[in-house]
Write an enzyme that holds these catalytic residues in place. Structure first.
Site, PDB file in Angstrom:
ATOM      1  N   ARG A  26       0.822  -1.226   0.000  1.00 37.45           N
ATOM      2  CA  ARG A  26       0.000   0.000   0.000  1.00 37.45           C
ATOM      3  C   ARG A  26       0.848   1.264   0.000  1.00 37.45           C
ATOM      4  O   ARG A  26       0.441   2.283   0.553  1.00 37.45           O
ATOM      5  CB  ARG A  26      -0.957   0.027   1.198  1.00 37.45           C
ATOM      6  CG  ARG A  26      -2.009  -1.051   1.206  1.00 37.45           C
ATOM      7  CD  ARG A  26      -3.199  -0.630   0.355  1.00 37.45           C
ATOM      8  NE  ARG A  26      -4.310  -1.546   0.532  1.00 37.45           N
ATOM      9  CZ  ARG A  26      -5.393  -1.290   1.259  1.00 37.45           C
ATOM     10  NH1 ARG A  26      -5.486  -0.148   1.896  1.00 37.45           N
ATOM     11  NH2 ARG A  26      -6.349  -2.172   1.334  1.00 37.45           N
ATOM     12  N   ARG A  30      -2.949   7.026   1.119  1.00 42.88           N
ATOM     13  CA  ARG A  30      -3.394   8.264   1.770  1.00 42.88           C
ATOM     14  C   ARG A  30      -2.385   8.906   2.715  1.00 42.88           C
ATOM     15  O   ARG A  30      -2.595  10.040   3.143  1.00 42.88           O
ATOM     16  CB  ARG A  30      -4.705   8.000   2.519  1.00 42.88           C
ATOM     17  CG  ARG A  30      -5.879   7.906   1.574  1.00 42.88           C
ATOM     18  CD  ARG A  30      -7.106   7.391   2.268  1.00 42.88           C
ATOM     19  NE  ARG A  30      -6.858   6.056   2.792  1.00 42.88           N
ATOM     20  CZ  ARG A  30      -7.778   5.273   3.317  1.00 42.88           C
ATOM     21  NH1 ARG A  30      -9.005   5.702   3.433  1.00 42.88           N
ATOM     22  NH2 ARG A  30      -7.473   4.068   3.753  1.00 42.88           N
ATOM     23  N   ARG A  39      -6.286  12.256  -5.682  1.00 40.22           N
ATOM     24  CA  ARG A  39      -7.543  11.574  -5.407  1.00 40.22           C
ATOM     25  C   ARG A  39      -8.678  12.591  -5.293  1.00 40.22           C
ATOM     26  O   ARG A  39      -9.768  12.383  -5.820  1.00 40.22           O
ATOM     27  CB  ARG A  39      -7.422  10.768  -4.120  1.00 40.22           C
ATOM     28  CG  ARG A  39      -8.635   9.944  -3.764  1.00 40.22           C
ATOM     29  CD  ARG A  39      -8.328   9.232  -2.452  1.00 40.22           C
ATOM     30  NE  ARG A  39      -9.392   8.384  -1.995  1.00 40.22           N
ATOM     31  CZ  ARG A  39     -10.501   8.807  -1.403  1.00 40.22           C
ATOM     32  NH1 ARG A  39     -10.715  10.104  -1.260  1.00 40.22           N
ATOM     33  NH2 ARG A  39     -11.401   7.937  -0.991  1.00 40.22           N
ATOM     34  N   ASP A  76      -6.874  -2.380  -7.133  1.00 38.69           N
ATOM     35  CA  ASP A  76      -7.425  -2.974  -5.914  1.00 38.69           C
ATOM     36  C   ASP A  76      -7.799  -4.420  -6.192  1.00 38.69           C
ATOM     37  O   ASP A  76      -8.111  -4.776  -7.328  1.00 38.69           O
ATOM     38  CB  ASP A  76      -8.652  -2.197  -5.438  1.00 38.69           C
ATOM     39  CG  ASP A  76      -8.958  -2.523  -3.981  1.00 38.69           C
ATOM     40  OD1 ASP A  76      -8.367  -1.891  -3.100  1.00 38.69           O
ATOM     41  OD2 ASP A  76      -9.755  -3.446  -3.742  1.00 38.69           O
ATOM     42  N   TYR A 151     -15.165 -11.012   0.481  1.00 35.28           N
ATOM     43  CA  TYR A 151     -15.862  -9.747   0.184  1.00 35.28           C
ATOM     44  C   TYR A 151     -17.099  -9.984  -0.676  1.00 35.28           C
ATOM     45  O   TYR A 151     -18.132  -9.344  -0.497  1.00 35.28           O
ATOM     46  CB  TYR A 151     -14.911  -8.771  -0.531  1.00 35.28           C
ATOM     47  CG  TYR A 151     -13.848  -8.194   0.375  1.00 35.28           C
ATOM     48  CD1 TYR A 151     -14.097  -7.080   1.166  1.00 35.28           C
ATOM     49  CD2 TYR A 151     -12.581  -8.770   0.458  1.00 35.28           C
ATOM     50  CE1 TYR A 151     -13.123  -6.550   2.009  1.00 35.28           C
ATOM     51  CE2 TYR A 151     -11.598  -8.255   1.293  1.00 35.28           C
ATOM     52  CZ  TYR A 151     -11.877  -7.148   2.066  1.00 35.28           C
ATOM     53  OH  TYR A 151     -10.921  -6.630   2.899  1.00 35.28           O
TER      54      TYR A 151
HETATM   55  O1  CP3 Z   1       0.041  -1.668  -2.423  1.00 34.69           O
HETATM   56  C1  CP3 Z   1      -0.271  -0.699  -3.145  1.00 34.69           C
HETATM   57  O2  CP3 Z   1       0.155   0.456  -2.949  1.00 34.69           O
HETATM   58  C2  CP3 Z   1      -1.097  -0.951  -4.407  1.00 34.69           C
HETATM   59  C3  CP3 Z   1      -2.477  -0.699  -4.332  1.00 34.69           C
HETATM   60  C4  CP3 Z   1      -3.422  -1.556  -3.505  1.00 34.69           C
HETATM   61  C5  CP3 Z   1      -4.611  -1.027  -2.950  1.00 34.69           C
HETATM   62  N1  CP3 Z   1      -5.313  -2.050  -2.403  1.00 34.69           N
HETATM   63  C6  CP3 Z   1      -5.021   0.372  -3.021  1.00 34.69           C
HETATM   64  C7  CP3 Z   1      -6.074   0.861  -2.128  1.00 34.69           C
HETATM   65  C8  CP3 Z   1      -3.382  -2.915  -3.186  1.00 34.69           C
HETATM   66  C9  CP3 Z   1      -2.301  -3.938  -3.468  1.00 34.69           C
HETATM   67  C10 CP3 Z   1      -4.603  -3.217  -2.501  1.00 34.69           C
HETATM   68  C11 CP3 Z   1      -4.958  -4.561  -2.036  1.00 34.69           C
HETATM   69  C12 CP3 Z   1      -6.158  -4.740  -1.231  1.00 34.69           C
HETATM   70  N2  CP3 Z   1      -7.370  -4.110  -1.328  1.00 34.69           N
HETATM   71  C13 CP3 Z   1      -6.276  -5.732  -0.229  1.00 34.69           C
HETATM   72  C14 CP3 Z   1      -5.207  -6.726   0.135  1.00 34.69           C
HETATM   73  C15 CP3 Z   1      -4.140  -6.153   0.979  1.00 34.69           C
HETATM   74  C16 CP3 Z   1      -4.601  -5.705   2.314  1.00 34.69           C
HETATM   75  O3  CP3 Z   1      -4.362  -4.526   2.617  1.00 34.69           O
HETATM   76  O4  CP3 Z   1      -5.093  -6.545   3.083  1.00 34.69           O
HETATM   77  C17 CP3 Z   1      -7.571  -5.641   0.305  1.00 34.69           C
HETATM   78  C18 CP3 Z   1      -8.153  -6.480   1.425  1.00 34.69           C
HETATM   79  C19 CP3 Z   1      -8.256  -4.620  -0.407  1.00 34.69           C
HETATM   80  C20 CP3 Z   1      -9.676  -4.180  -0.255  1.00 34.69           C
HETATM   81  C21 CP3 Z   1      -9.768  -2.780   0.142  1.00 34.69           C
HETATM   82  N3  CP3 Z   1      -9.458  -1.713  -0.662  1.00 34.69           N
HETATM   83  C22 CP3 Z   1     -10.214  -2.267   1.386  1.00 34.69           C
HETATM   84  C23 CP3 Z   1     -10.610  -3.134   2.569  1.00 34.69           C
HETATM   85  C24 CP3 Z   1     -10.144  -0.884   1.303  1.00 34.69           C
HETATM   86  C25 CP3 Z   1     -10.638   0.112   2.316  1.00 34.69           C
HETATM   87  C26 CP3 Z   1      -9.799   0.189   3.514  1.00 34.69           C
HETATM   88  C27 CP3 Z   1      -8.709   1.183   3.311  1.00 34.69           C
HETATM   89  O5  CP3 Z   1      -7.543   0.883   3.640  1.00 34.69           O
HETATM   90  O6  CP3 Z   1      -9.023   2.293   2.865  1.00 34.69           O
HETATM   91  C28 CP3 Z   1      -9.635  -0.556   0.022  1.00 34.69           C
HETATM   92  C29 CP3 Z   1      -9.366   0.811  -0.505  1.00 34.69           C
HETATM   93  C30 CP3 Z   1      -8.001   1.086  -1.016  1.00 34.69           C
HETATM   94  N4  CP3 Z   1      -7.264   0.258  -1.829  1.00 34.69           N
HETATM   95  C31 CP3 Z   1      -7.268   2.277  -0.796  1.00 34.69           C
HETATM   96  C32 CP3 Z   1      -6.058   2.147  -1.495  1.00 34.69           C
HETATM   97  C33 CP3 Z   1      -4.963   3.161  -1.614  1.00 34.69           C
HETATM   98  C34 CP3 Z   1      -7.750   3.482  -0.026  1.00 34.69           C
HETATM   99  C35 CP3 Z   1      -8.729   4.212  -0.869  1.00 34.69           C
HETATM  100  C36 CP3 Z   1      -8.776   5.670  -0.632  1.00 34.69           C
HETATM  101  O7  CP3 Z   1      -7.946   6.410  -1.179  1.00 34.69           O
HETATM  102  O8  CP3 Z   1      -9.681   6.084   0.109  1.00 34.69           O
END
Ligand code: CP3
Length: 344
Positions: A26, A30, A39, A76, A151
Site C-alpha cells: 500500500r 493516503r 484523489r 485494488d 468480500y
Molecule cells: O500496495 C499498493 O500500494 C497498491 C495498491 C493496492 C490497494 N489495495 C489500493 C487501495 C493494493 C495492493 C490493494 C490490495 C487490497 N485491497 C487488499 C489486500 C491487501 C490488504 O491490505 O489486506 C484488500 C483487502 C483490499 C480491499 C480494500 N481496498 C479495502 C478493505 C479498502 C478500504 C480500507 C482502506 O484501507 O481504505 C480498500 C481501498 C483502497 N485500496 C485504498 C487504497 C490506496 C484506499 C482508498 C482511498 O484512497 O480512500
C-alpha cells in the site's frame, strides 16, 4: 557481490543482496499528500483506479519520493469481482461495498467476466512500464480467491470472515464454484498484467488467517497451486509472491506446496522462526509491523535490525507485515529507508 540491475527481481529469483531491496505494501496511498491531492481532483478511489494516466502517476509517486526498489500497480483486489459483474463502490471513511452478495447459486451463475472492465488496468501497466527507472521492479497483483470471496459473500469486509466460512461449511460445492470462478478470472487478469509489462506478481491472501488447517488446504493452498501452475505454464520467467496473511504455523506447508517463488510474512510471525521453518533459500518478504513504523524512533530501529538479522542468510525483500496505514509519518518511512541503506 555487485549490486544487480534490478535488485528486487534478482532477489525473487533467489539471489541474495548485500542490502535487501525494499517496497511497502500500500505504498501508494493516503499517507502521501501527493496521493490525497490527486484523489481529491479525480473525485474518488475508483475514479482514480479507472483513470489509467492518474493510476500510473500514483504508482510512480512512492518511487519518485523514496526510490523504492519495487513499484506496485495502483489498483485494488476488488476489481476482479467488479469485472465479474458485481457492483462495487467505496463508502467514505468505511471501505468497500459489493452488491448483491453471493450466497446462492443463481447469483453466482449470473457473474460473467467482462474482459473490457480490466482494460484500464492493463493501460496503467503499459504507462508505468514505459516510465519506470531501470533499477525498479514492477509488481502486479491480485487478491487470492479466498480473500476475494470473503468480500463477494459478505458484501464488505467482515469480522473473522464469518459469512464466507459459514457458506463454505453449508454449501462447499457452491463455495468451490465461486473460488474456481475467481481463480479463472485471476489467471486471465494476472496474465494480462504480465503481457502489459509487470515483472513479478503478488497474490494477496489477506484473510487466510481465520481458516482451520483443513479449510486452509482447501480454500488457500489448492487454488494457489492452480493459479501458480497456470501462470508458470504461460510465463515461467515471472516470479510469484504469495502472501497468506495470518497463516502462522501453516506458512511452511503453504511455501512447500503452492509453487510460489517467494513468501510474504506478516508481523505476527517471529522472523527467526520463519527463517528456521521455511525452505532454505526461499526468498522471504516482510515483516515490519506497520505500527512500529508509526511509532518510529528506537522501537522502529530495533524492529528493523531484528528482521535484518533473522533473514541475513537468505534472499530477503524488506517490507511491512501488512499495508502501510494512513497516519504513518513520512519521516518515519525515510528513517526506515536510511536504516536499511546504511545497514551493511
Ligand atoms: O500496495 C499498493 O500500494 C497498491 C495498491 C493496492 C490497494 N489495495 C489500493 C487501495 C493494493 C495492493 C490493494 C490490495 C487490497 N485491497 C487488499 C489486500 C491487501 C490488504 O491490505 O489486506 C484488500 C483487502 C483490499 C480491499 C480494500 N481496498 C479495502 C478493505 C479498502 C478500504 C480500507 C482502506 O484501507 O481504505 C480498500 C481501498 C483502497 N485500496 C485504498 C487504497 C490506496 C484506499 C482508498 C482511498 O484512497 O480512500
Amino acid at each position: 557481490m555487485s549490486p544487480s540491475p534490478k535488485p528486487l527481481l534478482a532477489t525473487l529469483r533467489g539471489e541474495k543482496q548485500q542490502i535487501p531491496p525494499v517496497w511497502l505494501m500500500r505504498q501508494a496511498g493516503r499517507y502521501l499528500p501527493e496521493y490525497r491531492a490527486l484523489r481529491a481532483e479525480k473525485g474518488g478511489f475508483l475514479e482514480l483506479v479507472s483513470d489509467s494516466e492518474a493510476a500510473a502517476e500514483v504508482t510512480l509517486q512512492p518511487i519518485r519520493r523514496f526510490g523504492m526498489d519495487g513499484a506496485i500497480l495502483f489498483s485494488d483486489i476488488l476489481i476482479v469481482p467488479m469485472a465479474l459483474g458485481q457492483d462495487l463502490w467505496f463508502e467514505t471513511g468505511e471501505g468497500p461495498r459489493l452488491a448483491p452478495v453471493v450466497q446462492a447459486r443463481a447469483v453466482l451463475e449470473a457473474l460473467q467476466l467482462a474482459p473490457e472492465a480490466l482494460a484500464p488496468v492493463y493501460e496503467t501497466v503499459r504507462q508505468v512500464a514505459a516510465a519506470l527507472p531501470a533499477q525498479t521492479t514492477f509488481l502486479g497483483f491480485a487478491g487470492s480467491p479466498w480473500t476475494v470471496a470473503t468480500y463477494m459473500i459478505a458484501g464488505q469486509g467482515s469480522r473473522e470472515q464469518s459469512e464466507a466460512r459459514r457458506l463454505a461449511y453449508r454449501d462447499p460445492a457452491l463455495m468451490q464454484d465461486l473460488v474456481d470462478r475467481i481463480a479463472d478470472c485471476t489467471i486471465t487478469y494476472l496474465l494480462g498484467q504480465i503481457e502489459a509489462g509487470v515483472e513479478a506478481v503478488q497474490l494477496f491472501d489477506s484473510w487466510s488467517g481465520s481458516l482451520s488447517p483443513a479449510q486452509f488446504e482447501q480454500w488457500v493452498i489448492a487454488p494457489t497451486v492452480r493459479i501458480v501452475a497456470a501462470l508458470k505454464d504461460k510465463a515461467p520467467q515471472v516470479p510469484v509472491i504469495g502472501f497468506p496473511k495470518g497463516a502462522g504455523g501453516k506458512l511452511p506447508a503453504y511455501a512447500r506446496e503452492t509453487g510460489i517463488d517467494a513468501v510474504g510474512v506478516d508481523e505476527t510471525v517471529d522472523p527467526a522462526w520463519a527463517h528456521a521453518s521455511l525452505p532454505a533459500d526461499l526468498p522471504v518478504q516482510g515483516n515490519l509491523d506497520p505500527l512500529a513504523l508509526i511509532a518510529g524512533g528506537t522501537v522502529l530501529d530495533q524492529t528493523v535490525d531484528r528482521i535484518l538479522a533473522a533473514f541475513v542468510d537468505r534472499p530477503h525483500i524488506f517490507n511491512l507485515g501488512h499495508g502501510i496505514q494512513q497516519d504513518t509519518p513520512i519521516e518515519h518511512v525515510e528513517r526506515l529507508l536510511a536504516r536499511l541503506r546504511g545497514s551493511r
